[in-house]
Motif scaffolding. Structure first.
Motif, PDB file in Angstrom:
ATOM      1  N   LEU A   1      -1.536  10.445   1.252  1.00 47.57           N
ATOM      2  CA  LEU A   1      -2.683  11.196   0.722  1.00 47.57           C
ATOM      3  C   LEU A   1      -3.997  10.450   0.953  1.00 47.57           C
ATOM      4  O   LEU A   1      -5.019  11.054   1.265  1.00 47.57           O
ATOM      5  N   ALA A   2      -3.960   9.135   0.822  1.00 44.31           N
ATOM      6  CA  ALA A   2      -5.166   8.328   1.026  1.00 44.31           C
ATOM      7  C   ALA A   2      -5.602   8.306   2.488  1.00 44.31           C
ATOM      8  O   ALA A   2      -6.766   8.022   2.784  1.00 44.31           O
ATOM      9  N   HIS A   3      -4.694   8.612   3.398  1.00 44.83           N
ATOM     10  CA  HIS A   3      -4.997   8.560   4.823  1.00 44.83           C
ATOM     11  C   HIS A   3      -5.092   9.944   5.470  1.00 44.83           C
ATOM     12  O   HIS A   3      -5.186  10.058   6.695  1.00 44.83           O
ATOM     13  N   GLN A   4      -5.097  10.974   4.646  1.00 41.33           N
ATOM     14  CA  GLN A   4      -5.243  12.331   5.169  1.00 41.33           C
ATOM     15  C   GLN A   4      -6.700  12.560   5.574  1.00 41.33           C
ATOM     16  O   GLN A   4      -7.616  12.189   4.843  1.00 41.33           O
TER      17      GLN A   4
ATOM     18  N   ALA B   1       1.369   8.469  -1.981  1.00 37.35           N
ATOM     19  CA  ALA B   1      -0.007   8.042  -2.284  1.00 37.35           C
ATOM     20  C   ALA B   1      -0.667   7.452  -1.037  1.00 37.35           C
ATOM     21  O   ALA B   1      -1.852   7.714  -0.778  1.00 37.35           O
ATOM     22  N   TYR B   2       0.082   6.681  -0.266  1.00 38.72           N
ATOM     23  CA  TYR B   2      -0.456   6.132   0.981  1.00 38.72           C
ATOM     24  C   TYR B   2      -0.865   7.267   1.924  1.00 38.72           C
ATOM     25  O   TYR B   2      -1.959   7.258   2.495  1.00 38.72           O
TER      26      TYR B   2
ATOM     27  N   ASP C   1       0.814  -1.222   0.000  1.00 36.41           N
ATOM     28  CA  ASP C   1       0.000   0.000   0.000  1.00 36.41           C
ATOM     29  C   ASP C   1       0.847   1.271   0.000  1.00 36.41           C
ATOM     30  O   ASP C   1       0.329   2.372   0.019  1.00 36.41           O
TER      31      ASP C   1
ATOM     32  N   ASN D   1       4.945   6.006  -4.077  1.00 36.89           N
ATOM     33  CA  ASN D   1       3.984   5.097  -3.452  1.00 36.89           C
ATOM     34  C   ASN D   1       3.676   5.515  -2.016  1.00 36.89           C
ATOM     35  O   ASN D   1       2.533   5.430  -1.568  1.00 36.89           O
TER      36      ASN D   1
ATOM     37  N   LYS E   1      -7.058  18.954   1.675  1.00 37.42           N
ATOM     38  CA  LYS E   1      -8.209  18.052   1.761  1.00 37.42           C
ATOM     39  C   LYS E   1      -9.235  18.713   2.654  1.00 37.42           C
ATOM     40  O   LYS E   1      -8.895  19.224   3.725  1.00 37.42           O
TER      41      LYS E   1
END
Length: 195
Positions: free
Chosen positions: A102-105, A99-100, A64, A96, A136
Motif C-alpha cells: 500500500l505504501a508503494h502503490q 502495508a508495504y 518494512d 506487514n 489510490k
C-alpha cells in the motif's frame, strides 16, 4: 505431479529441502514458489517441510514488510503464506506485507509495471482483501492494469516485444479475474508411499 510424467517434480522439490529451506539458501523465491505446487500435491501446514519453509520465509521478511524490497516478491510471499495462515506469524507477516505494498502503490493505482500490478492483484485476492481498499488517486490496481491493455487485447505496448507481451498478458488474465496462482493449479493427493 506424481505419475504420468517422466519426472516426479514434487520429489525434485523435496530433494532440495535441507531441513530448513528449499533450494539455494541465499534466495527466497525458490522457497516461496515451492509452496504452490507442494500445497496442491497434498502437503499442508501440518507437514514439517511446510512449517520449516514457512518459518524460513517469515525470517527473510524485511522490517518494512517486504521481501527483497519489491512488489513482485512481496506479492508472491503473500500468496504463498496465505496457503498456511494458521502457522504462527503468518497473519502478521501478511499484514506487514500488505502495508508495504500500500505504501508503494502509485497515484495511478498500480505498482510500476503490469507484471508487478498483476502479482499484487493476485495477492489481494489471496489475502481476502476487497479491491476498493486498494484505491489510490481514485484508481485501483485493476484500473491501472486495464490502462496498460492495448487495442489488440495484449498487455504492454507492441514495442515491448512478443515474449514480454505474452508473459504480461498471461499474468494479467488471472489477476483481472481475482485468481491467485494457487487457484490455477490442480490438486493431487500424496501417494500412499511417502515422498
Amino acid at each position: 505431479p506424481y505419475p504420468g510424467t517422466p519426472v516426479n517434480y514434487i520429489q525434485k522439490i523435496i530433494d532440495t529441502f535441507d531441513g530448513t529451506q528449499i533450494g539455494d539458501p541465499s534466495l527466497i523465491n525458490d522457497d516461496i514458489f515451492s509452496l504452490f505446487p507442494l500445497s496442491r500435491a497434498g502437503y499442508n501446514g501440518s507437514d514439517q517441510i511446510i512449517q520449516k519453509v514457512t518459518a524460513f520465509i517469515l525470517g527473510k521478511q524485511s522490517g518494512d514488510g517486504s521481501w527483497e524490497e519489491n512488489a513482485d516478491m512481496t506479492a508472491a510471499g503473500i500468496q504463498a503464506l496465505s496457503l498456511n495462515s494458521g502457522i504462527s506469524g503468518v497473519s502478521q507477516a501478511i499484514t506487514n506485507a500488505r502495508a508495504y505494498l500500500l505504501a508503494h502503490q502509485s497515484q495511478a493505482g498500480g505498482f510500476g509495471t503490469s507484471f508487478s500490478t498483476s502479482w499484487v492483484l493476485q495477492a489481494i485476492a489471496a489475502s481476502g482483501q476487497v479491491l476498493a481498499q486498494w484505491t489510490k488517486g481514485g484508481r485501483t490496481p485493476l484500473d491501472a492494469l486495464a490502462a496498460l491493455q492495448q487495442g489488440d487485447g495484449g498487455v504492454e505496448p507492441a514495442s515491448s516485444g512478443a515474449s514480454a507481451r505474452t508473459w504480461a498478458t498471461a499474468y494479467a488474465i488471472p489477476a483481472a479475474v481475482g485468481k491467485q496462482w494457487h487457484a490455477l493449479l490442480a490438486s493431487f493427493p500424496k501417494p500412499a508411499t511417502s515422498v
